[in-house]
Design an enzyme around this catalytic site. Structure first.
Site, mmCIF file in Angstrom:
data_model
loop_
_atom_site.group_PDB
_atom_site.id
_atom_site.type_symbol
_atom_site.label_atom_id
_atom_site.label_comp_id
_atom_site.label_asym_id
_atom_site.label_seq_id
_atom_site.Cartn_x
_atom_site.Cartn_y
_atom_site.Cartn_z
ATOM 1 C CD GLU A 49 -2.991 -0.855 2.349
ATOM 2 O OE1 GLU A 49 -2.793 0.032 3.204
ATOM 3 O OE2 GLU A 49 -3.912 -1.679 2.444
ATOM 4 C CG ASP A 60 -4.070 8.911 7.345
ATOM 5 O OD1 ASP A 60 -4.371 7.708 7.381
ATOM 6 O OD2 ASP A 60 -3.936 9.555 6.286
ATOM 7 C CE1 TYR A 175 -7.322 -1.548 6.876
ATOM 8 C CE2 TYR A 175 -5.981 -1.086 4.948
ATOM 9 C CZ TYR A 175 -6.163 -1.059 6.312
ATOM 10 O OH TYR A 175 -5.180 -0.550 7.127
#
Length: 263
Positions: A49, A60, A175
């Site tokens: 990734e 994030d 994911y």
């Protein structure tokens, strides 16, 4: 069939779990970042990734936010990020590369131009965290028409009513985000992840890969035992932030990959 599809088909045939590694393109600088990416396949990474730095990375945590800020300060661009993918492909290595980031840099580039360049550079899939399924016509469907997988995130708050929508048009793998909140916020617990992975797998034939909160080989193994593989990002980016040499970063990645492969 993409390189991602081929990789998971091979791993299933070998009865092995996948290890996915995330690094931020351009962190701590372009050349070091490129050398790390070039070394990931030999460190046991099954899927790479590659983070696309962005000025407002809302999903994030601090570690990856700072990595993106360092990359941008060093002049990292979308073009240079694609150049890292090109460098790996120039070696002949076929490890899949998933470009992970936010829609704004892609939109600014122009979707058609971006998809053409990404395909040419050797990108195999996209994770775009701020484009929900309701916006599939923006990028997801054009990406798939261009031959790229579009990978979606499922989270602990993705209930049974929402899950079918999340899985619609998702390809490559799912994911699963093991914790609520931002990257690096807490440790993943296999006992909590297992029932969620089982629930998702009842609704799709795609591999389910678990990320967020994995920092040790032992945790990578425990997560891989209840899923189709494990993703590690923040912990790797943290080693890079410490200024570790490339070989030390790759040695650390190898221990995580070994753990996931034992799962």
């Amino acid at each position: 069939m993409t390189r991602i599809d081929d990789t998971f088909a091979r791993l299933r045939a070998e009865k092995r779990k996948a290890f996915v590694a995330y690094v931020m393109a351009g962190d701590p600088n372009y050349e070091t970042s490129k050398q790390i990416v070039l070394g990931l396949p030999s460190a046991g990474v099954d899927v790479i990734e590659l983070g696309l730095p962005f000025t407002d990375p809302m999903a994030d945590g601090p570690t990856i936010q700072l990595a993106g800020a360092r990359a941008l300060a060093g002049g990292q661009t979308l073009e240079k990020t694609l150049d890292i993918a090109r460098a790996l492909r120039a070696t002949g290595d076929q490890t899949p590369i998933v470009l992970m980031g936010y829609y704004n840099p892609i939109y600014s580039r122009g979707v058609d131009r971006f998809l053409s360049e990404a395909k040419e550079a050797g990108i195999d899939g996209l994770i775009v965290v701020d484009l929900p399924p309701e916006e599939d016509e923006e990028l997801c469907l054009p990406a798939q028409e261009a031959g790229l997988n579009f990978i979606r995130l499922a989270t602990p708050t993705t209930d049974d009513r929402r899950l079918p929508k999340v899985l619609t048009n998702t390809t490559g793998f799912v994911y699963y985000v093991s914790i609520t909140g931002i990257t690096g916020a807490a440790a993943a617990e296999a006992s909590q992840v297992a029932p969620e992975v089982a629930r998702i797998k009842k609704a799709t034939d795609l591999p389910v890969i678990v990320g967020f909160g994995i920092r040790t080989p032992e945790t990578a193994q425990a997560i891989a035992e209840v899923a189709d593989g494990a993703v590690v990002g923040t912990a790797i980016v943290g080693k890079i932030a410490e200024g570790r040499p490339v070989n030390e970063v790759l040695d650390y990645v190898r221990t995580l990959a070994d753990g996931a492969h034992r799962g």
